[in-house]
Write an enzyme that holds these catalytic residues in place. Structure first.
Site, short mmCIF file in Angstrom:
data_model
loop_
_atom_site.label_atom_id
_atom_site.label_comp_id
_atom_site.label_asym_id
_atom_site.label_seq_id
_atom_site.Cartn_x
_atom_site.Cartn_y
_atom_site.Cartn_z
N VAL A 198 -2.96 -10.11 -5.82
CA VAL A 198 -3.94 -9.45 -6.69
C VAL A 198 -3.22 -8.70 -7.80
O VAL A 198 -2.27 -7.94 -7.53
CB VAL A 198 -4.84 -8.50 -5.90
N GLY A 228 -1.97 -10.75 -0.09
CA GLY A 228 -2.54 -11.10 1.20
C GLY A 228 -2.13 -12.49 1.63
O GLY A 228 -1.24 -13.11 1.04
N LYS A 236 -7.35 -12.08 -8.46
CA LYS A 236 -6.69 -12.62 -7.27
C LYS A 236 -6.23 -14.05 -7.56
O LYS A 236 -7.05 -14.94 -7.78
CB LYS A 236 -7.64 -12.61 -6.08
N ASP A 249 -14.04 -10.99 8.96
CA ASP A 249 -12.76 -10.29 8.74
C ASP A 249 -13.00 -8.86 8.26
O ASP A 249 -12.37 -8.39 7.31
CB ASP A 249 -11.90 -11.05 7.73
N GLY A 255 -3.33 -15.02 -1.30
CA GLY A 255 -3.07 -14.83 -2.72
C GLY A 255 -2.56 -13.45 -3.05
O GLY A 255 -2.44 -12.57 -2.18
N GLY A 309 -1.53 -5.89 -4.95
CA GLY A 309 -1.36 -6.16 -3.53
C GLY A 309 -1.20 -7.64 -3.28
O GLY A 309 -1.30 -8.47 -4.20
#
Length: 634
Positions: free
Chosen positions: A311, A306, A325, A422, A309, A304
């Site tokens: 992953v 974000g 990450k 978050d 960064g 994934g």
């Protein structure tokens, strides 16, 4: 920095000098030399690889040797050193490199060349190789002869009986039209002349000579051009000064930016290294970037991406899988890295992701977590009525309880309070048994549990999950209750899957799923979601009610996470909370909340960070506008 500036100043003045030099030559054809003592080369000659093609007349190509000798090549493959060029007399003085001009004559063919012998008296000779003969004969060519044989040059038609006594002679080859003195003696210097092009009248006028640049011109047509047109040199100098000054300023600016960035980056690195030095007793493993590449198999399997960064999946061994990450170098100033390591590197809880190690190798930074095979909660609640992804209400309740316990641990279970800021489905990961673990602490802040209230300059988090007080202090001060609000939105998404159903076209743009859920519960209607029996309906209703309690506008009206855990795990029926979508007096709202669930205090923290970059938004000034911003989910 100083040495670089000196270099660019040198470059600037070199550039200016080259502009002046070009101004003194015509059409970019400067006068050049192979060496300091070599002849000056200009039109009609040109130097190979140093002059453009238009700078020379066809057939007048010269070249330079490694020893800086100037070379003229005549047909066929006769190479001679050029010692002097007399442009006025159109004569070039050459020398045989091997000091034996007669040996070059065999391959010399001047019939197609622009160059001819300067001597007028030319004769034809035949060369003979004799095994035995008189060595003192005046016709003997010394540089071609040796002890075993003698070479003689005989005029064509001349008898050689007087030359031969008791040996045989063989004719080698003939030499037509050469100077008679070329074959005899040790003089290896010759003079060649050319007739075309004739630039003498240009020299008389004080001008330069060049080929006529027209499509119909022949190779013999030339024109005269001024050596230094009036004002041209001045214009070129001015142009050079302006352009050079611009290049110099640009170079200095670029150097300043580079060194400034490098200085800031080094300060960040020192800051991180100091933190890691203090942190080393906590014992997460520190990896080099080479280790990270090996663990992730050269970053091949991407899990994934974000805001801060990407992953990747990796392996520490055949049994231990990890998620790595890689932090973006262009994001933040090292705070993201420090936040992650400082918060989750020192705590251990079943509902908080475990940090296995980290990498701070130069400008490269990475975090190594335990690998959770079921990914994030987000993919399981995107649509609650999708049977293939739906986990069941009992499991969803357990997941909600696990998340609540993880947040409660962050708020109360550590030596210092950790505020996540978050909380959202994509930041909740599920292990192989669907136990939830809170992740992504890049926006987290640590504060003491008895810290006094202070203000906050900017909102931070992800729009849709951000508490109202993060935008406006009219709702109260920022505290751990901001995480409670985000958790409430998460619970409502678990119930409704962000999906609004049975809404008419006329009011679709004004009704959002938290308000839709509240209206259904207030009217005691079915939640219209995937429910198989009455037990499931009770769980869904409980999750919805707790979520609505958590998203009350004022922080003081929201329960603490300890109370949330009691509400989620208890068996009694919960009271409906006040309507969060109407604007009533806070005193009236508090009167409806059960006493056992009232929050017992409110602590706030200092803050100056912003929203996740991909979700930035200005603070909301209008109360109703704030509702629409927080409840619109695209």
């Amino acid at each position: 920095m100083a040495s670089s500036c000196v270099f660019f100043l040198f470059f600037f003045f070199f550039f200016l000098a080259s502009i002046v030099d070009v101004g003194q030559c015509q059409n970019g054809c400067p006068e050049l030399r192979c060496g300091g003592q070599g002849p000056a080369v200009r039109f009609p000659f040109r130097l190979k690889d140093r002059h453009p093609n238009h700078c020379g007349f066809p057939g007048f190509l010269l070249s330079c040797t490694g020893a800086n000798e100037t070379v003229l090549e005549l047909p066929i493959s006769v190479k001679l050193f050029v010692k002097k060029i007399d442009y006025k007399s159109r004569v070039v003085k050459v020398q045989d490199p091997n000091h034996c001009f007669p040996r070059q004559l065999q391959g010399l063919d001047l019939s197609s060349s622009d160059f001819q012998f300067q001597e007028r008296n030319l004769l034809s000779f035949a060369l003979f190789n004799c095994s035995q003969a008189k060595t003192e004969d005046e016709r003997r060519i010394s540089c071609l002869s040796c002890t075993s044989h003698q070479v003689y040059a005989v005029l064509n038609g001349e008898l050689i009986t007087d030359l031969i006594e008791s040996s045989s002679c063989t004719k080698i080859y003939s030499l037509p039209s050469i100077p008679s003195d070329l074959l005899f003696g040790d003089d290896d210097i010759r003079h060649f002349k050319w007739s075309i092009p004739d630039c003498r009248y240009c020299d008389v006028e004080g001008k330069n000579c060049k080929m006529k640049n027209t499509g119909t011109s022949t190779r013999s047509e030339i024109v005269c051009v001024p050596k230094n047109p009036k004002g041209a040199l001045t214009k070129k100098v001015i142009t050079g000064v302006i352009l050079g000054s611009f290049l110099l300023a640009l170079a200095v600016f670029a150097l300043y930016r580079f060194y400034s960035y490098d200085k800031i980056e080094k300060e960040y690195r020192v800051k991180i290294e100091m933190f890691l030095e203090d942190y080393r007793n906590f014992k997460p493993t520190r990896y080099s970037y080479a280790d990270i590449k090996r663990i992730t198999n050269q970053l091949t399997e991407k899990l994934g991406e974000g805001a801060y960064g990407t992953v990747f999946k990796g392996k520490l061994s055949d049994e231990i899988q990890v998620a790595v990450k890689i932090l973006n170098a262009s994001k933040g100033n090292g705070e993201e890295f420090i936040n992650e390591v400082r918060t989750i590197g020192t705590i251990h809880h079943v509902n908080v992701i475990r940090l296995i190690g980290f990498c701070a190798d130069g400008f490269r930074r990475a975090l190594v977590y335990e690998f959770l095979p079921n990914g994030s909660l987000e993919k399981f609640i995107s649509s609650a009525d999708a049977k293939n992804n739906f986990l069941g209400w009992a499991k969803l309740q357990n997941i909600a309880l696990g998340i609540a316990r993880g947040i409660e641990y962050l708020h109360q279970g550590c030596d210092q309070r950790i505020l996540h800021f978050d909380i959202k489905p994509s930041n909740v990961l599920l292990d192989q048994n669907f136990n939830p673990k809170i992740s992504d602490f890049g926006l987290a802040k640590i504060c003491s549990k008895d810290q006094s209230m202070v203000s906050m300059t900017n909102a931070k988090g992800t729009v849709g999950y951000i508490a109202p007080e993060m935008f406006s202090r009219n709702f109260g001060n920022v505290s751990y209750k901001a995480d409670v609000y985000s958790f409430g939105i998460l619970l409502l998404e678990m119930v409704g899957g962000k999906k609004v159903v049975d809404v008419t076209m006329e009011n679709t743009s004004q009704v959002y799923f938290p308000e839709w859920i509240y209206n259904l519960l207030e009217q005691k209607e079915d939640l219209r979601i995937f429910i198989e029996d009455g037990g499931d309906a009770k769980i869904a209703k409980k999750l919805a009610i707790v979520g609505l309690w958590c998203i009350q506008w004022h922080p003081i009206d929201r329960p603490a996470m300890k109370v949330v855990i009691q509400m989620l795990g208890g068996g009694e029926e919960l009271n409906m909370p006040p309507n969060p979508f109407t604007f009533k007096d806070p005193i009236d709202i508090n009167a409806r909340m059960p006493t056992k669930y009232l929050s017992q205090g409110l602590e706030v923290i200092p803050e100056s960070e912003g929203i996740h970059e991909q979700h930035k938004h200005n603070p909301i000034q209008h109360f109703k506008g704030l509702i629409y911003l927080l409840y619109v989910f695209l």
